[in-house]
Write an enzyme that holds these catalytic residues in place. Sequence first.
Site, mmCIF file in Angstrom:
data_model
loop_
_atom_site.group_PDB
_atom_site.id
_atom_site.type_symbol
_atom_site.label_atom_id
_atom_site.label_comp_id
_atom_site.label_asym_id
_atom_site.label_seq_id
_atom_site.Cartn_x
_atom_site.Cartn_y
_atom_site.Cartn_z
ATOM 1 N N SER A 45 36.617 41.462 42.500
ATOM 2 C CA SER A 45 37.406 42.660 42.816
ATOM 3 C C SER A 45 36.919 43.839 42.000
ATOM 4 O O SER A 45 37.127 43.911 40.782
ATOM 5 C CB SER A 45 38.889 42.427 42.513
ATOM 6 O OG SER A 45 39.554 43.676 42.575
ATOM 7 N N HIS B 287 35.239 42.032 46.648
ATOM 8 C CA HIS B 287 36.619 42.221 47.107
ATOM 9 C C HIS B 287 36.963 43.694 46.929
ATOM 10 O O HIS B 287 36.885 44.228 45.810
ATOM 11 C CB HIS B 287 37.542 41.317 46.284
ATOM 12 C CG HIS B 287 38.965 41.327 46.719
ATOM 13 N ND1 HIS B 287 39.441 40.559 47.769
ATOM 14 C CD2 HIS B 287 40.036 41.995 46.230
ATOM 15 C CE1 HIS B 287 40.740 40.747 47.897
ATOM 16 N NE2 HIS B 287 41.134 41.626 46.977
ATOM 17 N N ASP C 43 39.694 46.449 47.279
ATOM 18 C CA ASP C 43 41.148 46.654 47.342
ATOM 19 C C ASP C 43 41.488 48.084 47.759
ATOM 20 O O ASP C 43 41.248 49.024 46.990
ATOM 21 C CB ASP C 43 41.756 46.411 45.953
ATOM 22 C CG ASP C 43 41.815 44.935 45.603
ATOM 23 O OD1 ASP C 43 42.365 44.155 46.389
ATOM 24 O OD2 ASP C 43 41.301 44.570 44.520
ATOM 25 N N MET D 250 44.351 50.769 48.509
ATOM 26 C CA MET D 250 45.773 51.023 48.226
ATOM 27 C C MET D 250 46.100 52.453 48.614
ATOM 28 O O MET D 250 45.349 53.376 48.285
ATOM 29 C CB MET D 250 46.053 50.844 46.738
ATOM 30 C CG MET D 250 45.669 49.482 46.214
ATOM 31 S SD MET D 250 46.060 49.375 44.473
ATOM 32 C CE MET D 250 45.343 47.776 44.089
ATOM 33 N N HIS E 87 40.553 44.153 51.389
ATOM 34 C CA HIS E 87 41.973 43.807 51.272
ATOM 35 C C HIS E 87 42.776 45.093 51.441
ATOM 36 O O HIS E 87 42.822 45.927 50.538
ATOM 37 C CB HIS E 87 42.201 43.161 49.891
ATOM 38 C CG HIS E 87 43.616 42.816 49.586
ATOM 39 N ND1 HIS E 87 44.031 42.475 48.312
ATOM 40 C CD2 HIS E 87 44.724 42.731 50.369
ATOM 41 C CE1 HIS E 87 45.327 42.203 48.332
ATOM 42 N NE2 HIS E 87 45.774 42.365 49.565
ATOM 43 N N MET F 100 45.909 47.081 51.384
ATOM 44 C CA MET F 100 47.302 47.166 50.924
ATOM 45 C C MET F 100 47.806 48.530 51.367
ATOM 46 O O MET F 100 48.017 49.450 50.556
ATOM 47 C CB MET F 100 47.353 46.994 49.396
ATOM 48 C CG MET F 100 47.077 45.559 48.975
ATOM 49 S SD MET F 100 46.694 45.411 47.227
ATOM 50 C CE MET F 100 44.946 45.753 47.280
ATOM 51 N N MET G 87 49.022 36.112 47.528
ATOM 52 C CA MET G 87 49.014 36.963 46.330
ATOM 53 C C MET G 87 49.665 36.200 45.180
ATOM 54 O O MET G 87 50.777 35.678 45.319
ATOM 55 C CB MET G 87 49.806 38.260 46.565
ATOM 56 C CG MET G 87 49.172 39.251 47.527
ATOM 57 S SD MET G 87 47.500 39.790 47.125
ATOM 58 C CE MET G 87 47.694 40.521 45.499
ATOM 59 N N GLY H 167 48.958 45.837 43.761
ATOM 60 C CA GLY H 167 49.003 47.222 43.289
ATOM 61 C C GLY H 167 48.150 47.478 42.059
ATOM 62 O O GLY H 167 47.642 48.575 41.891
ATOM 63 N N GLY I 43 45.304 45.712 38.950
ATOM 64 C CA GLY I 43 44.528 44.619 38.371
ATOM 65 C C GLY I 43 45.098 44.260 37.005
ATOM 66 O O GLY I 43 45.993 44.946 36.480
ATOM 67 N N GLY I 44 44.615 43.173 36.457
ATOM 68 C CA GLY I 44 44.955 42.816 35.079
ATOM 69 C C GLY I 44 46.347 42.255 34.856
ATOM 70 O O GLY I 44 46.824 42.220 33.726
ATOM 71 N N ASP J 160 44.657 35.761 44.953
ATOM 72 C CA ASP J 160 44.317 37.072 44.394
ATOM 73 C C ASP J 160 45.367 37.467 43.363
ATOM 74 O O ASP J 160 46.542 37.624 43.704
ATOM 75 C CB ASP J 160 44.277 38.093 45.545
ATOM 76 C CG ASP J 160 43.854 39.486 45.105
ATOM 77 O OD1 ASP J 160 43.497 39.671 43.932
ATOM 78 O OD2 ASP J 160 43.894 40.393 45.966
ATOM 79 N N GLY J 161 44.909 37.633 42.123
ATOM 80 C CA GLY J 161 45.798 38.115 41.067
ATOM 81 C C GLY J 161 45.836 37.174 39.881
ATOM 82 O O GLY J 161 46.261 36.030 40.006
ATOM 83 N N GLY J 162 45.320 37.636 38.753
ATOM 84 C CA GLY J 162 45.401 36.859 37.516
ATOM 85 C C GLY J 162 44.513 35.631 37.490
ATOM 86 O O GLY J 162 44.740 34.720 36.691
ATOM 87 N N GLY K 163 39.058 40.030 39.282
ATOM 88 C CA GLY K 163 38.738 41.404 38.901
ATOM 89 C C GLY K 163 38.465 41.488 37.420
ATOM 90 O O GLY K 163 37.309 41.498 36.971
ATOM 91 N N SER K 164 39.525 41.491 36.620
ATOM 92 C CA SER K 164 39.326 41.656 35.176
ATOM 93 C C SER K 164 38.539 40.499 34.578
ATOM 94 O O SER K 164 37.756 40.708 33.646
ATOM 95 C CB SER K 164 40.659 41.879 34.461
ATOM 96 O OG SER K 164 41.644 41.057 34.978
HETATM 97 C C1 DX5 Z 1 45.898 43.574 43.103
HETATM 98 C C2 DX5 Z 1 44.574 43.407 43.781
HETATM 99 C C3 DX5 Z 1 43.665 42.465 43.129
HETATM 100 C C4 DX5 Z 1 43.248 42.831 41.726
HETATM 101 C C5 DX5 Z 1 42.972 41.544 40.985
HETATM 102 O O1 DX5 Z 1 46.750 44.270 43.932
HETATM 103 O O2 DX5 Z 1 44.761 42.966 45.123
HETATM 104 O O3 DX5 Z 1 42.516 42.203 43.928
HETATM 105 O O4 DX5 Z 1 42.126 43.636 41.639
HETATM 106 O O5 DX5 Z 1 42.724 41.844 39.660
HETATM 107 P P1 DX5 Z 1 42.796 40.740 38.523
HETATM 108 O O6 DX5 Z 1 41.797 39.686 38.857
HETATM 109 O O7 DX5 Z 1 42.490 41.504 37.296
HETATM 110 O O8 DX5 Z 1 44.204 40.192 38.534
HETATM 111 ZN ZN ZN Z 2 43.014 42.242 46.313
#
Ligand code: DX5
Ligand code: ZN
Length: 228
Positions: A12, A37, A39, A41, A70, A72, A141, A146, A148-149, A179-181, A201-202
């Site tokens: 991401s 990926h 994102d 928004m 993705h 959103m 999810m 919304g 990252g991190g 997706d997420g964490g 992502g992170s």
């Molecule tokens: C959050 C995004 C994710 C985000 C994941 O809304 O859809 O794709 O970038 O970031 P990490 O891996 O840091 O949780």
């Molecule tokens: Zn995403």
Amino acid sequence: MVITMQNLISASILSADFGCLRDELSRCEVSGCDMIHFDVMDGHFVPNISYGVPVLKSIKKYSRLPMDVHLMISEPYKYLSAFADAGADIITFHAEALSDPGETIDRIHELGLKAGISVKPNTSVDWIYKYLNKLDMVLIMTVEPGFGGQSYMADMEEKIKSAASIADNEYKHLDIQVDGGISLKTVSHAASCGANIFVAGSAVFNASDTNAVVSELRHLASDAYTKR
Ligand code: DX5
Ligand code: ZN
């Protein structure tokens, strides 16, 4: 593009350094990530604004990896052809954004792309089961979309298991993305529930040794996925 039931890492770029995005894209490729990926928004469906069509069009020139978009956003249907033209390979939209997603899935396929539906943490995954015969991917999810991190929500694992068991029994082509964490600490939990595509992502972009982190993510994921 062929998506198999391999364990894939989708990086991401929300956590990338946008001042040197081209280098960040090559970091994904060199470290062995399987997809980018992307994102999107809109500040309406989620309380944050990221980037959109022109950025996708630019980065497509600098990466050979498939673009896993993705959305959103509140009105995904309106923007499908623009994202397809800009280089999307997969488009995932949110179940909560539409009352009847059938038309949107069909349109994504008409554009020659893979189609996914995503569910936020408070949305039951059962709601999308009637569309599984049309879908290529389900995205569970594991944070509120919304930002990252954020921390991985382990209480989403029942949903992952439920979607993965339907995929195992009835829809063997279906990818289960989380997706997420996702990190070295959490990836095996999601994989042991049956997820096979891991958005990170992170974990990828904050790594000092990205190659090592990506290969360890894949190793942990494959190990847990095959043992389940
Ligand atoms: C959050 C995004 C994710 C985000 C994941 O809304 O859809 O794709 O970038 O970031 P990490 O891996 O840091 O949780
Ligand atoms: Zn995403």
